[in-house]
Design an enzyme around this catalytic site. Structure first.
Site, mmCIF file in Angstrom:
data_model
loop_
_atom_site.group_PDB
_atom_site.id
_atom_site.type_symbol
_atom_site.label_atom_id
_atom_site.label_comp_id
_atom_site.label_asym_id
_atom_site.label_seq_id
_atom_site.Cartn_x
_atom_site.Cartn_y
_atom_site.Cartn_z
ATOM 1 N N SER A 185 -9.406 -1.323 7.487
ATOM 2 C CA SER A 185 -8.873 -1.164 6.133
ATOM 3 C C SER A 185 -8.191 -2.412 5.594
ATOM 4 C CB SER A 185 -7.876 -0.001 6.097
ATOM 5 O OG SER A 185 -8.513 1.206 6.428
ATOM 6 N N LYS A 191 0.849 -1.197 0.000
ATOM 7 C CA LYS A 191 0.000 0.000 0.000
ATOM 8 C C LYS A 191 0.884 1.246 0.000
ATOM 9 C CE LYS A 191 -3.831 1.760 2.917
ATOM 10 N NZ LYS A 191 -4.628 1.402 4.129
ATOM 11 N N SER A 239 -9.358 1.181 3.420
ATOM 12 C CA SER A 239 -8.584 2.082 2.575
ATOM 13 C C SER A 239 -7.541 1.359 1.739
ATOM 14 C CB SER A 239 -7.892 3.141 3.441
ATOM 15 O OG SER A 239 -6.951 2.559 4.338
#
Length: 468
Positions: A178, A80, A154
């Site tokens: 997330s 990420k 996320s």
């Protein structure tokens, strides 16, 4: 030669490498072919150049030939884009914030040392604030099963690239769900370890007291292999914690699962897939596990604190100065959430700390009667256009069953649980246990995923009864 096995599961790649039917360089070249041919979807923010990734694969082959122990030899992964990777920009999905780190996050360094190969950085909700996957200037990520529906966030891009078969596993982060919500909507596993088990050094902070590095993978075993390479006490990280020795063995009578009361499910207006969750309960009982209904009220009360004050103020402490100095460079929804914490006083913050402590104490006796809590990973998927038009209430629906986990110092494992007939989007269940019971959750999650009988990622849709 470019060659990618049917599955990028770590166990599959290991078998191919051992048999000599594939080499890391051939697999990496094949993955880049897939990336270049993949449908347009903004899952990636930056990608390691093909030549550099292939060179890394050749270097690994030489290290292995020299006798080096490489437990993740030739395993492709992604991270990420709020996790530092040397040589690639860290943007946190905000171009104006971007910087080029000289060193990688410790979690990434440990994976590379174990023989894993970095492919690239993935899209996310800006500053990891949101659970939708739509709050990014690089574009909204969709579920791999329906382009009209959000991927969840996320850690949106990380879940998508695993589900698409572009990497074996991907790192996400998890503060309020997330690392779990996008796993559910994309038919992959999402491992949210105990806070402090994996060092967060090299992570753009969101809530430093709650942040975790999470793992998306095709199987629970793969997620655990990645975790094993990353975990360990980091004296340079003030939020790292020594890992106690826990075995995770099942009790003599079989696992004891807590499940939400019927009124807890019926009283949640954002719930979809109640039939899928009921099927998950029947599957657990068929495995010989004992189910007990649990009052979710104290868990949900803790979850409401996530955006109720103190922990929004923690985001303000982490990156509020940047937002205040660059208000036009930040998405309005992100800016308004974070800067809205300016009015929260220290007295307000301590009041919420006390409230959370009381909720933890009220919940603690429950763990004497159950080994894990099973809940839907998220209430229901949402269309991208609906989330963009009305982001806050729909995002909160995503977090209904996930916000409380880190606040209560729990660990969690999200596993696939089938597909919704109407939208075709995947739904998951999440198993939750006290801190440091990660091994227990791995055993429970792996058994339940195996009993589901559907392949992970994109392949699961074709095998699902909902697709018939």
């Amino acid at each position: 030669m470019h060659f990618v096995p049917d599955s990028l599961a770590i166990t599959s790649l290991r078998a191919a490498y051992h048999a000599g039917t594939a080499t890391p360089e051939a697999v990496i070249s094949g993955i880049y072919d897939r990336i270049e041919a993949a449908p347009l979807q903004p899952a990636w923010i930056s990608v390691v150049p093909r030549a550099a990734a292939c060179a890394a694969a050749r270097d690994l082959a030489a290290r292995r030939a020299a006798g080096e122990d490489l437990p993740l030899y030739g395993i492709p992964f992604a991270a990420k884009d709020n996790i530092d990777v040397a040589g690639l920009p860290t943007t946190a999905a905000c171009p104006a914030f971007s910087y080029l780190p000289e060193t990688s996050a410790l979690a990434v360094e440990r994976l590379l040392a174990a023989g894993a190969i970095m492919i690239g950085k993935t899209n996310l909700d800006q500053f990891a604030t949101g659970l939708s996957g739509t709050r990014s200037p690089y574009g909204a990520c969709a579920s791999v099963f329906n382009p009209a529906y959000a991927s969840g966030g996320s850690s949106s891009g990380s879940a998508v690239v695993v589900a698409q078969g572009l990497v074996s596993f991907a790192l996400g982060t998890d503060t309020g769900g997330s690392g779990r919500v996008p796993a559910g909507f994309n038919n992959v596993v999402g491992l949210k370890p105990t806070i402090g088990r994996v060092s967060t050094r090299g992570l753009v902070p969101n809530c430093r007291t709650l942040d975790c590095v999470s793992v998306f993978a095709l199987t629970v075993e793969d997620a655990r292999l990645a975790l094993a390479a990353m975990e360990g006490f980091d004296p340079a990280n003030p939020f790292s914690r020594p890992i106690p020795d826990t075995a995770g063995e099942p009790p003599a009578g079989g696992w004891r699962l807590g499940v939400p009361r019927a009124q807890d499910l019926a009283g949640f207006p954002g719930l979809a897939g109640a039939d899928l969750f009921a099927a998950a309960c029947r599957r657990a009982e068929a495995l010989g596990w004992r189910l007990t209904e649990v009052d979710l009220s104290p868990f949900l009360a803790a979850g409401k604190l996530m955006f109720g004050g103190a922990w929004v103020a923690e985001r303000l402490a982490a990156f509020g100065d940047f937002i205040a100095a660059h208000p036009d460079d930040v998405l309005p929804v992100t800016r308004d959430i974070v800067l809205g914490a300016r009015g929260i006083s220290a007295a307000d913050t301590f009041s919420q700390f006390y409230e959370l402590a009381a909720l933890k104490r009220a919940i603690a006796p429950l763990w004497d009667d159950i080994d894990a809590l099973m809940v839907p990973t998220a209430g229901a998927p949402c269309r991208i256009d609906a989330l963009q038009a009305d982001p806050l209430p729909l995002n909160a629906r995503f977090g209904h069953f996930s916000y409380f986990v880190n606040l209560l110092d729990l660990c969690a494992m999200a596993v696939p649980n089938g597909f919704l007939a109407e939208s075709g989007v995947a739904m998951g269940v999440t198993f939750i246990a006290p801190a440091w019971e990660d091994a227990r959750l791995a055993r429970i999650g792996a058994a339940h995923h195996a009993a589901l009988g559907l392949p992970p990622g994109l392949a699961g849709a074709a095998a699902s009864p909902a697709a018939a």
